[in-house]
Design an enzyme around this catalytic site. Structure first.
Site, PDB file in Angstrom:
ATOM      1  N   ARG A 117      -4.642   1.109  -8.383  1.00  0.00           N
ATOM      2  CA  ARG A 117      -3.520   0.606  -7.587  1.00  0.00           C
ATOM      3  C   ARG A 117      -3.637  -0.915  -7.517  1.00  0.00           C
ATOM      4  O   ARG A 117      -4.273  -1.482  -6.628  1.00  0.00           O
ATOM      5  CB  ARG A 117      -3.525   1.264  -6.211  1.00  0.00           C
TER       6      ARG A 117
ATOM      7  N   TYR B 275       0.835  -1.204   0.000  1.00  0.00           N
ATOM      8  CA  TYR B 275       0.000   0.000   0.000  1.00  0.00           C
ATOM      9  C   TYR B 275       0.869   1.253   0.000  1.00  0.00           C
ATOM     10  O   TYR B 275       0.581   2.231  -0.694  1.00  0.00           O
ATOM     11  CB  TYR B 275      -0.928   0.001   1.216  1.00  0.00           C
TER      12      TYR B 275
ATOM     13  N   GLY C 108       9.299  10.686  -5.705  1.00  0.00           N
ATOM     14  CA  GLY C 108      10.588  10.113  -6.083  1.00  0.00           C
ATOM     15  C   GLY C 108      11.767  10.558  -5.260  1.00  0.00           C
ATOM     16  O   GLY C 108      12.902  10.170  -5.554  1.00  0.00           O
TER      17      GLY C 108
ATOM     18  N   ASP D  33       7.157  17.025  -4.938  1.00  0.00           N
ATOM     19  CA  ASP D  33       7.293  15.708  -4.319  1.00  0.00           C
ATOM     20  C   ASP D  33       7.413  14.652  -5.409  1.00  0.00           C
ATOM     21  O   ASP D  33       7.556  14.980  -6.584  1.00  0.00           O
ATOM     22  CB  ASP D  33       6.137  15.420  -3.348  1.00  0.00           C
TER      23      ASP D  33
ATOM     24  N   LYS E   6      -2.137  21.182  -4.299  1.00  0.00           N
ATOM     25  CA  LYS E   6      -1.245  20.028  -4.482  1.00  0.00           C
ATOM     26  C   LYS E   6      -1.750  19.150  -5.623  1.00  0.00           C
ATOM     27  O   LYS E   6      -2.919  18.761  -5.639  1.00  0.00           O
ATOM     28  CB  LYS E   6      -1.175  19.216  -3.186  1.00  0.00           C
TER      29      LYS E   6
ATOM     30  N   GLY F 110       7.178  11.333   1.210  1.00  0.00           N
ATOM     31  CA  GLY F 110       6.099  10.436   1.573  1.00  0.00           C
ATOM     32  C   GLY F 110       6.606   9.037   1.837  1.00  0.00           C
ATOM     33  O   GLY F 110       6.681   8.586   2.977  1.00  0.00           O
TER      34      GLY F 110
ATOM     35  N   HIS G   2       1.082  12.691  -7.282  1.00  0.00           N
ATOM     36  CA  HIS G   2       0.539  11.871  -6.203  1.00  0.00           C
ATOM     37  C   HIS G   2       1.417  10.646  -5.943  1.00  0.00           C
ATOM     38  O   HIS G   2       0.930   9.560  -5.654  1.00  0.00           O
ATOM     39  CB  HIS G   2      -0.895  11.427  -6.528  1.00  0.00           C
TER      40      HIS G   2
ATOM     41  N   ARG H 213       0.685   7.411  -7.833  1.00  0.00           N
ATOM     42  CA  ARG H 213      -0.404   6.550  -7.368  1.00  0.00           C
ATOM     43  C   ARG H 213      -1.737   6.849  -8.061  1.00  0.00           C
ATOM     44  O   ARG H 213      -2.733   6.201  -7.760  1.00  0.00           O
ATOM     45  CB  ARG H 213      -0.563   6.696  -5.859  1.00  0.00           C
TER      46      ARG H 213
END
Length: 414
Positions: free
Chosen positions: A196, A55, A334, A332, A277, A355, A301, A304
């Site tokens: 996902r 997840y 990577g 953000d 964002k 993240g 994201h 995702r």
């Protein structure tokens, strides 16, 4: 010519015999041996059930977006300057009106107690100790008020998904304001949930179901299951309980009709800084900035949502050149090292968000693991700055970094 040899003497060996004090705390020993975020990922994978690890680790469809984002940071060339005094280095500056010790913060992540029972509270404590912002997700497993009680210190941001029920959304905004959060991140790249596939294949549900597969997996992760079964039930703290997958919940609750016109309305309801964002094109960045927001996050994201989405790091210099004087730019997706963070700052980002790097630390060792992840990134930031010959973030500029893009020449995006 013959080599003259002699019998070693004890006094010659003594200086070479160095024994470290044994570390009996297995968690400290395990985390101390992790030198990179990838090391923490390997520990996390061993210690966490497959569904929970996937997840956090997985992306949408073929997971090309996240793979390309990571490759984008690998494909850079630094240009150091020499003979600079780098005895003292400062890696902090102001972000969205307040000082931060380091140029990164913890990104909002959903269902965080699934990864480790300490969840968002561990992340917030580690962030506060490091002097960086912590972002709480609408899909958090810790209530807004509970987080503030557990971690009264430190800077807190909130990430908002707009619901179909706008009154409920604004009630949530009022709770966040009353709790003292200073920045709202409005996520705009989730009109529907991404595919996902790891979650689908793993039968990922809310809360985790005890199926034959999960029971067999539990045999290899007894501590994780013990923590799950002996602490508060796992659920989204701000939402109703749901028996299906996360993706099904997103498609049922969240609002696909959100448009640019809604930003002014949200801004009128929120007293703090407003950041959008999920920006993935220069045109959208222009449109959002024209509506008076305080900042934007270039983000897909974490790979995702839409697979094969633009790489935020590739978009960064183009947005920074045109809009960097008019808004604060965050990025953000990577980011796995201090060098990645420094490269982003050099190309125009004001701050980066981590993240997965944070979640790998959390899964590897709870709050101590998050502390270790932050420490690894902090060490990398300062080392990279010194090697580049800069003593503060203000000295970083595009002349320090060249992007080498494998997908072809980097043209000006629209």
């Amino acid at each position: 010519m013959a080599v003259n040899r002699r019998v070693p003497r004890v006094r010659d060996l003594a200086p070479l015999l160095q024994f470290n004090r044994p570390q009996f705390d297995t968690s400290k020993r395990r985390l101390g041996a992790a030198l990179t975020i990838q090391d923490l990922r390997r520990i996390a994978k061993r210690r966490t059930p497959r569904a929970a690890f996937d997840y956090a680790d997985g992306g949408a469809e073929d997971e090309l977006s996240i793979a390309r984002a990571r490759q984008g940071f690998r494909d850079i060339e630094f240009h150091p300057t020499i003979l600079r005094d780098v005895t003292t280095v400062c890696a902090g500056w102001n972000v969205l009106g307040q000082p931060t010790v380091l140029p990164f913060g913890i990104a909002p992540t959903g269902f965080t107690r699934l990864m480790h029972t300490e969840g968002e509270i561990a992340g917030a404590r580690a962030a506060a100790a490091a002097g960086i912002p912590f972002s709480l997700s609408t899909l958090a497993t810790c209530a807004i008020e509970d987080l503030v009680i557990a971690v009264p210190q430190g800077r807190k941001w909130f990430q908002l998904y707009m619901w179909r029920d706008r009154d409920r959304s604004m009630a949530l905004v009022r709770r966040v304001a009353a709790a003292g959060f200073d920045t709202m991140l409005v996520t705009v790249d989730v009109p529907v949930a991404g595919a996902r596939l790891r979650d689908v294949r793993n039968g990922m549900s809310i809360p985790p179901a005890l199926t034959l597969r999960t029971v067999l997996d539990a045999m290899g992760h007894p501590r994780w299951w013990f923590d799950l079964l002996t602490t508060e039930p796992l659920a989204f703290a701000s939402l109703d309980r749901w028996p299906g997958t996360v993706g099904e919940y997103l498609n049922t609750v969240f609002d696909p009709s959100l448009t640019f016109d809604d930003l002014a309305w949200i801004k009128s309801q929120w007293p703090g800084k407003l950041v959008v964002k999920g920006i993935q094109t220069l045109d959208d960045a222009r449109a959002v900035v024209d509506r008076g927001v305080d900042g934007i996050v270039l983000s897909n994201h974490g790979g995702r949502q839409l697979d094969r989405a633009p790489v935020p790091f590739h978009l960064l210099p183009h947005v920074a050149r045109e809009l960097g004087k008019h808004t604060e730019i965050l990025v953000d997706t990577g980011i796995m090292s201090g060098a990645d963070i420094v490269a982003a700052i050099a190309l125009g980002a004001r701050c980066t968000l981590i993240g997965r790097a944070y979640l790998y630390g959390l899964m590897a060792g709870g709050e101590a693991g998050v502390n270790r992840a932050i420490e690894i990134l902090q060490t990398g930031v300062i080392r990279t700055m010194r090697l580049l010959g800069v003593t503060c973030l203000e000295e970083l500029s595009p002349r320090h970094v060249t992007q080498l893009r494998r997908l072809g020449p980097i043209g000006a995006p629209t």
